[in-house]
Design an enzyme around this catalytic site. Structure first.
Site, PDB file in Angstrom:
ATOM      1  N   THR A   1       2.810   9.767  -7.599  1.00 25.53           N
ATOM      2  CA  THR A   1       2.672   9.838  -9.191  1.00 25.53           C
ATOM      3  C   THR A   1       1.408   8.857  -9.448  1.00 25.53           C
ATOM      4  OG1 THR A   1       4.218   8.042  -9.335  1.00 25.53           O
ATOM      5  CG2 THR A   1       5.231  10.241  -9.695  1.00 25.53           C
TER       6      THR A   1
ATOM      7  N   THR B   1       8.616   6.791  -8.650  1.00 31.69           N
ATOM      8  CA  THR B   1       8.800   5.922  -9.935  1.00 31.69           C
ATOM      9  C   THR B   1       8.243   6.569 -10.896  1.00 31.69           C
ATOM     10  OG1 THR B   1       8.563   4.042  -8.452  1.00 31.69           O
ATOM     11  CG2 THR B   1       8.030   3.726 -10.655  1.00 31.69           C
TER      12      THR B   1
ATOM     13  N   GLU C   1      13.873   3.566  -5.777  1.00 27.06           N
ATOM     14  CA  GLU C   1      13.655   2.570  -4.738  1.00 27.06           C
ATOM     15  C   GLU C   1      12.990   1.175  -4.900  1.00 27.06           C
ATOM     16  OE1 GLU C   1      10.879   1.815  -2.905  1.00 27.06           O
ATOM     17  OE2 GLU C   1       9.347   2.784  -4.349  1.00 27.06           O
TER      18      GLU C   1
ATOM     19  N   ARG D   1       9.841  -2.500  -0.014  1.00 29.07           N
ATOM     20  CA  ARG D   1       8.483  -3.124   0.145  1.00 29.07           C
ATOM     21  C   ARG D   1       8.107  -2.496   1.507  1.00 29.07           C
ATOM     22  NH1 ARG D   1      10.970  -8.837   0.309  1.00 29.07           N
ATOM     23  NH2 ARG D   1      12.715  -7.471   1.253  1.00 29.07           N
TER      24      ARG D   1
ATOM     25  N   LYS E   1      13.526   0.362 -12.883  1.00 27.35           N
ATOM     26  CA  LYS E   1      12.751   0.481 -11.899  1.00 27.35           C
ATOM     27  C   LYS E   1      11.366  -0.377 -12.246  1.00 27.35           C
ATOM     28  CE  LYS E   1      10.084   1.210  -8.270  1.00 27.35           C
ATOM     29  NZ  LYS E   1       9.744   0.754  -7.130  1.00 27.35           N
TER      30      LYS E   1
ATOM     31  N   GLY F   1      -1.547  -6.617  -5.209  1.00 25.94           N
ATOM     32  CA  GLY F   1      -2.314  -5.399  -5.040  1.00 25.94           C
ATOM     33  C   GLY F   1      -1.217  -4.294  -4.412  1.00 25.94           C
TER      34      GLY F   1
ATOM     35  N   CYS G   1       1.968  -0.132  -6.152  1.00 26.08           N
ATOM     36  CA  CYS G   1       2.963  -0.232  -6.821  1.00 26.08           C
ATOM     37  C   CYS G   1       2.590  -0.956  -8.061  1.00 26.08           C
ATOM     38  CB  CYS G   1       4.231  -0.455  -6.330  1.00 26.08           C
ATOM     39  SG  CYS G   1       4.734   0.553  -4.858  1.00 26.08           S
TER      40      CYS G   1
ATOM     41  N   LYS H   1      -0.440   0.088 -10.561  1.00 24.33           N
ATOM     42  CA  LYS H   1       0.178   1.224 -11.065  1.00 24.33           C
ATOM     43  C   LYS H   1       1.153   1.095 -12.192  1.00 24.33           C
ATOM     44  CE  LYS H   1       1.857   4.193  -8.374  1.00 24.33           C
ATOM     45  NZ  LYS H   1       3.105   5.218  -8.632  1.00 24.33           N
TER      46      LYS H   1
HETATM   47  C1  UGA Z   1       6.942  -3.638  -4.490  1.00 24.54           C
HETATM   48  C2  UGA Z   1       8.291  -4.144  -4.746  1.00 24.54           C
HETATM   49  O1  UGA Z   1       8.298  -5.681  -4.171  1.00 24.54           O
HETATM   50  C3  UGA Z   1       9.354  -3.408  -4.397  1.00 24.54           C
HETATM   51  O2  UGA Z   1      10.457  -3.669  -4.720  1.00 24.54           O
HETATM   52  C4  UGA Z   1       9.030  -1.924  -4.813  1.00 24.54           C
HETATM   53  O3  UGA Z   1      10.105  -1.061  -4.332  1.00 24.54           O
HETATM   54  C5  UGA Z   1       7.754  -1.613  -4.411  1.00 24.54           C
HETATM   55  O4  UGA Z   1       6.900  -2.383  -4.881  1.00 24.54           O
HETATM   56  C6  UGA Z   1       7.508  -0.059  -4.985  1.00 24.54           C
HETATM   57  O5  UGA Z   1       7.468   0.050  -6.305  1.00 24.54           O
HETATM   58  O6  UGA Z   1       7.418   0.829  -4.224  1.00 24.54           O
HETATM   59  P1  UGA Z   1       5.135  -3.681  -2.631  1.00 24.54           P
HETATM   60  O7  UGA Z   1       4.089  -3.387  -3.408  1.00 24.54           O
HETATM   61  O8  UGA Z   1       5.328  -3.017  -1.224  1.00 24.54           O
HETATM   62  O9  UGA Z   1       6.816  -3.825  -3.024  1.00 24.54           O
HETATM   63  O10 UGA Z   1       4.851  -5.328  -1.818  1.00 24.54           O
HETATM   64  P2  UGA Z   1       5.585  -6.517  -2.344  1.00 24.54           P
HETATM   65  O11 UGA Z   1       6.074  -7.316  -1.345  1.00 24.54           O
HETATM   66  O12 UGA Z   1       6.151  -6.624  -3.558  1.00 24.54           O
HETATM   67  O13 UGA Z   1       4.184  -7.287  -2.767  1.00 24.54           O
HETATM   68  C7  UGA Z   1       3.288  -6.829  -3.700  1.00 24.54           C
HETATM   69  C8  UGA Z   1       1.942  -7.729  -3.781  1.00 24.54           C
HETATM   70  O14 UGA Z   1       2.186  -8.994  -4.354  1.00 24.54           O
HETATM   71  C9  UGA Z   1       1.227  -7.848  -2.658  1.00 24.54           C
HETATM   72  O15 UGA Z   1      -0.106  -7.728  -2.841  1.00 24.54           O
HETATM   73  C10 UGA Z   1       1.524  -9.436  -2.299  1.00 24.54           C
HETATM   74  O16 UGA Z   1       0.627 -10.105  -1.393  1.00 24.54           O
HETATM   75  C11 UGA Z   1       1.674 -10.102  -3.625  1.00 24.54           C
HETATM   76  N1  UGA Z   1       2.375 -11.143  -3.786  1.00 24.54           N
HETATM   77  C12 UGA Z   1       3.774 -11.225  -3.563  1.00 24.54           C
HETATM   78  C13 UGA Z   1       1.738 -12.516  -4.100  1.00 24.54           C
HETATM   79  O17 UGA Z   1       0.759 -12.540  -4.457  1.00 24.54           O
HETATM   80  N2  UGA Z   1       2.434 -13.436  -4.321  1.00 24.54           N
HETATM   81  C14 UGA Z   1       3.923 -13.449  -3.946  1.00 24.54           C
HETATM   82  O18 UGA Z   1       4.622 -14.540  -4.281  1.00 24.54           O
HETATM   83  C15 UGA Z   1       4.603 -12.283  -3.723  1.00 24.54           C
END
Ligand code: UGA
Length: 441
Positions: free
Chosen positions: A91, A126, A157, A160, A213, A266, A269, A272
Site C-alpha cells: 500500500t 496496513t 500485523e 518488526r 494499527k 525510517g 512503516c 508512510k
Molecule cells: C514497526 C512497528 O514497530 C511494528 O509493530 C509494525 O508492525 C511495523 O512497523 C509495521 O507497521 O509493519 P519496523 O518498522 O519494522 O516496525 O521497525 P521498528 O523496530 O518499529 O523501528 C522503526 C524505526 O524506528 C527504525 O528506524 C528504528 O531505528 C527507529 N527507532 C526505534 C528509533 O529511532 N528509536 C527507538 O527507540 C526505536
C-alpha cells in the site's frame, strides 16, 4: 507428512505476507503464498527468501519440505479450497500522503472471482479505517451470489523487521476486527495454536482494528520524536538524553521502549503510516497536526546529525565520510526511508564523498544512492576517511577494533547517531567522540 489444520491463502509475499505465510505454516496450517511477481514466486518455489530476515530462510525451508507451504503466481491456487485468505499486498504512499489501495482492491476482486463458497478474507496490509467497508461493497459487486458467504476481517500485523518471526509466533496480542461470530470463530481456530501457548486475542469491530494499527505506529513514532526533541534540548541544557530516557522509562506508565534518541525512524512503516494517518484524520474532518510535528522532528534528527559532522569537520568539500550501518535498523537489509541514506544524500550534496558499510544492506543502499561508495568491510570504509558516523546500531559494531580503525582514519572523529559506542573508551583511545543529546556536544 503431518496433517494440516486449515488451508489458508496469503496474497502478496512481501515482508509481511511471507512472514505471515511461514508462521501460519509452522502453526500447522496448509498455506499457499501467492504473488503476481513471477520472478519472486520462482525464487520462492526454489526455496529462497528474497530478503534478509533472521530465521526466515530456515523455517521456510522446513515448512516447504514438510509440505505445509507452497507458492504460486495464480490466485486460484491460493483461494480454491481455502477457508481463509490474507491480503498482504503493498500500500504505497500517494503524493498526497494517502495510501494507494489499488493493489488491495485488485487482490480482493481476484480472490472474490475464485471464491467457491464461504471464505474469510483478511485485511493484513496496513489500510486506512474504512477500507473494509469499501472491500465489502467491492466483493458484493463482484460476487452478488456469495454476498453472505464472503466475510471481511481486519487482522493488522505488529511485526518488526529483524524480529518478524518471533513477533509473528509469539505476539503480545493478536487483533481481530470482524462483524460476525462465524468470522471470529474461524480466526480463533486459525490462531488456536498461538492462543494455546498463552497469546492474547483481542476482538473488536473492524473500524477499531483498522484504527488501532495506525494509532499504534503513530504512537511509537511519537515516542521516538519526543525523545529526539528532548535530545536537542539536552544538547543545549547540558543534560544527558540517555539518562533522561532511563529516568522516564522506569515509570511503568511511560516504559523504556522506543526512547532511544538518535537519527530517528525510517523503514517502510512509520513514515508512510504517519502520513496516511494524518490524511485519514483530515478526511474524517479532524485535524491532527501532532502527526506532522512528529515527522518534522524526525527530519530534524538527521539535520542535527549532519550539523555535528559539519561542526566537527568545518568544510565538507574534500572530506570523506564513512557511514557505518545503512539499513533503516539493525537485523534487516531494508533501506527504505533509512536515515543513513538521507544523511548520505545530505552530506554528498554539500560536497563530501560518502562511503558506506553495512553487514547486509550494502547492495540495496547502492541501488538507492549510487553516488555513494559501498564497501564490504568497516576498516576499508574507515580508510582515509575524515569521520565515521554510526547510523545503524548493528551488534557487530560493538566488536570493532578501534585502534585499527584509528590507524585507517585521516581524522579520529566519530559521530554516534545511535549513542551506541562507549564514550569513555573512545575518548581514552584518543577519538574525538560526538554522541547525540549529551552535554558538551
Ligand atoms: C514497526 C512497528 O514497530 C511494528 O509493530 C509494525 O508492525 C511495523 O512497523 C509495521 O507497521 O509493519 P519496523 O518498522 O519494522 O516496525 O521497525 P521498528 O523496530 O518499529 O523501528 C522503526 C524505526 O524506528 C527504525 O528506524 C528504528 O531505528 C527507529 N527507532 C526505534 C528509533 O529511532 N528509536 C527507538 O527507540 C526505536
Amino acid at each position: 507428512m503431518t496433517e494440516r489444520h486449515m488451508r489458508t491463502g496469503v496474497v502478496g509475499t512481501g515482508h509481511v505476507g511471507l512472514v505471515t505465510a511461514v508462521a501460519l505454516a509452522s502453526m500447522g496450517h496448509e498455506v499457499v503464498g501467492m504473488d503476481s511477481d513471477q520472478e519472486k514466486v520462482a525464487k520462492l518455489k526454489d526455496g529462497q527468501v528474497p530478503f534478509f530476515e533472521p530465521g526466515l530462510q530456515d523455517l521456510l525451508t522446513k515448512e516447504m519440505e514438510s509440505g505445509g507451504l507452497s507458492f504460486s503466481s495464480t490466485s486460484s491456487e491460493a483461494v480454491i479450497g481455502s477457508e481463509v485468505v490474507f491480503i498482504s499486498v503493498a500500500t504505497p504512499t500517494r503524493s498526497s500522503g494517502e495510501a494507494n489501495l489499488v493493489a488491495v482492491e485488485d487482490a480482493a476482486k481476484d480472490v472474490a472471482h475464485h471464491a467457491e463458497g464461504s471464505l474469510v478474507i483478511v485485511e493484513k496490509s496496513t489500510v486506512p479505517t474504512g477500507t473494509a467497508h469499501r472491500l465489502r461493497s467491492t466483493l458484493r459487486r463482484e460476487r452478488p451470489d456469495l454476498a453472505d458467504e464472503l466475510e471481511i476481517v481486519c487482522n493488522p500485523e505488529f511485526l518488526r523487521e529483524g524480529s518478524a518471526l518471533r513477533d509473528a509466533l509469539e505476539p503480545e496480542r493478536i487483533l481481530i476486527g470482524a462483524e460476525s461470530e462465524r468470522a471470529f470463530a474461524t480466526m480463533r481456530r486459525l490462531y488456536g495454536p498461538l492462543v494455546d501457548r498463552g497469546c492474547e486475542l483481542i476482538e473488536t469491530d473492524i473500524a477499531t482494528a483498522e484504527l488501532t494499527k495506525h494509532a499504534s505506529n503513530a504512537f511509537l513514532a511519537l515516542k521516538i520524536s519526543f525523545i529526539n526533541a528532548v535530545a536537542r534540548l539536552c544538547e543545549r541544557a547540558g543534560a544527558d538524553v540517555d539518562a533522561v530516557a532511563d529516568g522516564m522509562g522506569r515509570d511503568s506508565r511511560i516504559g523504556p521502549a522506543f526512547l532511544n534518541a538518535g537519527l530517528g525512524y525510517g523503514g517502510s512503516c512509520f513514515p508512510k503510516d504517519l502520513a496516511a494517518f494524518e490524511r485519514l484524520a483530515s478526511r474524517f474532518g479532524y485535524q491532527f497536526p501532532l502527526l506532522r510535528e512528529v515527522a518534522r522532528i524526525n527530519d530534524e534528527a538527521v539535520d542535527a546529525c549532519a550539523e555535528k559532522v559539519r561542526e566537527a569537520l568545518w568544510n565538507l568539500e574534500n572530506k570523506r565520510i564513512a557511514l557505518f550501518g545503512l539499513a533503516f535498523k539493525p537485523g534487516t537489509d531494508d533501506v527504505r526511508f533509512a536515515p543513513a541514506l538521507t544523511l548520505a544524500r545530505r552530506l554528498w550534496s554539500e560536497g563530501a564523498s560518502v562511503v558506506g558499510y553495512d553487514p547486509v544492506a550494502g547492495d540495496n543502499a547502492l541501488q538507492e544512492f549510487p553516488e555513494m561508495e559501498v564497501v564490504k568491510d568497516p576498516y576499508e570504509a574507515a580508510r582515509d576517511a575524515h569521520c565515521i558516523v554510526l547510523c545503524t546500531e548493528w551488534n557487530e559494531f560493538a566488536e570493532l577494533d578501534f585502534e585499527r580503525l584509528k590507524s585507517e582514519l585521516t581524522y579520529s572523529i566519530i559521530v554516534d547517531g545511535r549513542n551506541f559506542f562507549d564514550a569513555q573508551r573512545l575518548e581514552d583511545l584518543g577519538f574525538s567522540y560526538h554522541p547525540t543529546g549529551k552535554p558538551g556536544f
